[in-house]
Enzyme design. Sequence first.
Site, short mmCIF file in Angstrom:
data_model
loop_
_atom_site.label_atom_id
_atom_site.label_comp_id
_atom_site.label_asym_id
_atom_site.label_seq_id
_atom_site.Cartn_x
_atom_site.Cartn_y
_atom_site.Cartn_z
N GLU A 186 11.57 -20.73 -0.11
CA GLU A 186 10.06 -21.06 -1.03
C GLU A 186 10.11 -22.27 -1.76
O GLU A 186 9.35 -22.37 -2.61
CB GLU A 186 10.02 -19.82 -2.04
CG GLU A 186 9.89 -18.41 -1.06
CD GLU A 186 9.84 -17.19 -1.77
OE1 GLU A 186 10.02 -17.25 -3.15
OE2 GLU A 186 9.55 -16.03 -1.35
N GLN A 238 16.78 -21.22 -0.57
CA GLN A 238 17.81 -20.70 0.46
C GLN A 238 17.51 -21.51 1.65
O GLN A 238 16.37 -21.93 1.97
CB GLN A 238 17.42 -19.13 0.76
CG GLN A 238 15.95 -18.99 0.98
CD GLN A 238 15.52 -17.55 0.56
OE1 GLN A 238 14.81 -17.56 -0.50
NE2 GLN A 238 15.41 -16.64 1.29
N TRP A 244 10.19 -9.30 3.71
CA TRP A 244 10.92 -9.45 4.79
C TRP A 244 12.34 -9.16 4.71
O TRP A 244 13.07 -8.81 5.74
CB TRP A 244 10.89 -10.92 5.35
CG TRP A 244 11.72 -11.94 4.43
CD1 TRP A 244 11.33 -12.02 3.22
CD2 TRP A 244 12.64 -12.85 4.94
NE1 TRP A 244 12.47 -12.80 2.91
CE2 TRP A 244 13.42 -13.38 3.93
CE3 TRP A 244 13.15 -13.18 6.22
CZ2 TRP A 244 14.47 -14.33 3.92
CZ3 TRP A 244 14.23 -14.16 6.26
CH2 TRP A 244 14.66 -14.79 5.03
N ASP A 245 12.72 -8.81 3.71
CA ASP A 245 13.96 -8.34 3.19
C ASP A 245 14.26 -7.02 4.18
O ASP A 245 15.44 -7.08 4.73
CB ASP A 245 14.16 -7.98 1.70
CG ASP A 245 13.61 -8.74 0.67
OD1 ASP A 245 12.72 -9.47 1.15
OD2 ASP A 245 14.22 -8.85 -0.25
C1 BGC Z 1 13.19 -14.74 -2.12
C2 BGC Z 1 12.50 -14.01 -0.82
C3 BGC Z 1 12.60 -12.44 -0.95
C4 BGC Z 1 12.20 -11.84 -2.43
C5 BGC Z 1 12.30 -10.56 -2.43
C6 BGC Z 1 12.76 -14.02 -3.21
O1 BGC Z 1 13.49 -14.55 -4.35
O2 BGC Z 1 13.13 -15.99 -1.98
O3 BGC Z 1 13.13 -14.17 0.19
O4 BGC Z 1 11.93 -11.86 -0.13
O5 BGC Z 1 12.86 -12.74 -3.17
O6 BGC Z 1 13.63 -10.12 -2.41
#
Ligand code: BGC
Length: 755
Positions: free
Chosen positions: A485, A597, A355-356
Amino acid sequence: MASKFPYEAWQITENGFSPRDLRENESVFALGNGFIGLRGNLEEGTASGAETIQGSFLNGVFDSEPIVYGEKAYGYAKNHETICNVMDAKGLALTADGERLDLGVSDVREHRRVLDMRKGALCRSFFWRTKSGALLEVRFARLVSLAHMELAALSLELTCLEGACALRLESALAPAVIAEGDPNDPRNAAGKDRSLTRGRVLAEGSLLAMEQKTKNSGFAICCALEHRGIPGSARATENGALWEAQQSLRAGESLHFEKSICYAAARHGEGPALWEDTIDACRRVPAFDTLLEEQQAALDAFWDGVGLEIRGDDALLQGLRFNLFHLFQSAGRDGRRNIAAKGLTGEGYEGHTFWDTEAYILPVFLHTDPALARKLLEYRYAILPNARARARELGHEKGALYAWRTIDGEECSAYFPAGTAQYHINGDIAHAVSEYYEVTQDLDFLASCGAEILVETARLYCDLGFFSAAKGGRFVLNCVTGPDEYNVMVNNNVYTNCVAEENFRRAGEAMAILREKRPEDYARLCRDIAFDPCEAEAWLEAAEKMYYPAPQDGIYPQDDDFLSRKPWPLDTIPPEKHPLLMHYHGLTIYRHMVCKQADLILAMTQYGERWTLEEKRRNFAFYDSVTTHDSSLSMAVFSILAIEIGEVQTGYDYFMSSARLDLDDMHRNTKDGLHMANMAGTWTGLVRGFGGMRVKDGLLRFAPVCPPQWEGYSFCVGYRGRTIRVTVDRDGARYSLLHGEPITIQSFDEVVRLA
Ligand code: BGC
C-alpha cells in the site's frame, strides 16, 4: 526481549496484575468460536486506574452508516460497516461485606490468569483479603464453546479460607461500554455512533434476556443468561437486566456458581423466533464440566491435525500454538461468516475481512482442517452477487470485483487508492479456490461454488486489462494497487499480474474439469452464467501474453515505475516515524522507492518457478533494503524466501519477529486485536519456509531445513485425504503417513513413496 509470559508449551500465564498491560492482555486472553468472541475482560469489571477495552462480538454482525466524504465522487464506497460490540454478558461483580472487588484497589494476592490452549478455557485465580478481614480464594473459568456456536459459559468457585463474610454476586446484561477508537489511526474504528438500540428485556428467576437492534443494517441480536448454583433474583434495570444473589460464607465453606450465555443474531427478519429460541437454548445448556469435555474433544481434533512441535525453543512453540489457537477460534464456520483481520479479539479494522483470509489464513486450514477452509470459501461464493454489482458500478461490463474490505460483501474502503484499487483481491480468492481444489479434489465444491468464482474473477481481469501496443501487444493491467500500500495505482504490479495470470489459467481448467467430470453441472453453469468456451481461449491468450516489467541490472521492478521513484534509504527514517502511514502524507510515501510489504518477494514465494535462485537472491537483498515491514503481513513472507535462498539465519530472524508479534505486543497495537494474517503467516513460515513445502501438479514436495537454534520440529499436513507428519532434526527429515492411501511425495529432488 524477555516476554511477560513464562514460556509454556500449552498455556499463556499472566502472573500478578499489571494495569498497564490490561488492554493488550484482553486481546491475548480473548476466547471465541467463529461466531462469538469475548475479549479477556475481567469478570468483575474495570480495575480502577486501568484502561480497558470491553468487547463482545458476533462474527458477521455489524451496523452500517453512510460514509461522510468531504468531496465525494462517482463509485466511492457508500457505507461503513462496523462489527457490533454487543451487549456484555460475561461480567460478574463480587461484593464482600459491602466492599466491591476491584483489582485496582482491593487487597488481592497471587493473581493469575491462564489461557489453556488444549482445554480451550481461560482460568483465573487469586486470594482476596477483604476489608472486613475475611480471606477468600476466588477461581473463575470461562469458555466459548467450540461445540455449540451460540454458547459461552462461566464458572466461579469461591472458598472462604479465613474469617467470614456476606457475599453478593451481580450478573448484569447490559449494553457494552464502547471505548473510543483513535481518530488518527486509519487502522482503528473511531468517530462513529456504534450504539445499538435496546429491544425486549426479560428478568425472571435465574434467567435474563435482552434484545438489541442495529440502527441501519437490520440485525436483531439476542442474548440470554441462565444462572445456576445459588439462588438469586432477577430484575430489569435502566439499561438492561440484573441477576443478583447473596450468600454468607464462613471459614471452610465454598460456593460454586455457573452462568450460561447464549447469543443469536438474525438479519432482516430471518429467524422469526430468535428471542424464544435463544431463551430456550439457554435453559438447556449442559453443566460447565460437560462443556469443558466437549471443548477438549474439539481442540484435540484440531491439535492432532496440526501436529506441531518445536524442540529446543519453548518460546517459539508457545508463540506458534498461540497463533494457531486464535485462528481456530476466530474463523467463521457456517459459510456466511469469515475471519476478520483481527479475528474476534478486538475492534481494529472494524471486523472487516480482507485478502488476509485467502492469502494467509486459508492455507493453514487447507492443510489442517479442509472442511473449515471450504466454509471460508463458501463465504466468498455467498457474496459473489455483491462483487458482480460492484464490478458493474465500476464500469466493468463483465465479471465480479470483490470488495477490498467488507463484512457482508459491500465495499467499505473509503480510501480507494489503498482499497478498491487492490484488484489483486480477485486473484487471491481465485488462487485460494484453485489451491483448495488441488489439495482436496473436492469436485462438489468446484461445481457448486468454485468454478463460478474462478470464471467471474477471470472475466473481471479480462475486462480490466488489454493487449497494449506500447508494450509489444502484451496484456497489461494498469492503475491497480498491489498488496504493497505504499505504491498505489501503479501499472503492472507484478503480484497482481501473477495472480491474474493464474486466475485466467485456472478458470479455463476448472470449466474443462467440469465438462469432463460433471457434464450436468457444466451445462448448468454455461446456462446460468452464460459461459462460452471462447472465453477460456481469450483468457489463455491473456495469460500467455501477460506483461511483466523487465529487470534492470538484475532487479525486477515490482511495477512499471518502481525503480524510477526517489530512493528513501530506510536508515535515514527515524524509528519514531514508523509506521510511515502514521507520519507522512500518502503523496510523500508514494513518490518514494519504499515498500510497506514487498510484492515481488510475495510473488517469488507464491510463483517461485518464474525466477531462478540467483534472481531470488539478488532481488531479496534489494527489496530487503527498501521494505519497512510496516504491515504485519510482511515479515513471514520475507522469512519464507530467505530460507529458500539459503539465508537461514535471516529467515530465522524474520520468522522469530513475527512468531510472537502479538504475545509480546511488538507492534504496540495488540490492544486493538490480534493480527490474524501474521499469525497464519507463521504457520506458513514453518511449513513452507523451514519445511520447504510446495504443492505443484499433484505432487507434494518438501525441502526441510533445521535452523541451528532448534533441535528439531514437526508438523502435519493434510493432502488429498492423507495426513502426513514431517519430522525434521539437524540430521534430516522423516515423513510418516498417519492417515489415508499410500502417496508419492518429493523430498528435495528425491521421489519417496509413503505407505
Ligand atoms: C495491510 C493489508 C492488510 C490489512 C489488514 C494492512 O496494514 O497492508 O495488506 O490486508 O492491513 O490486515
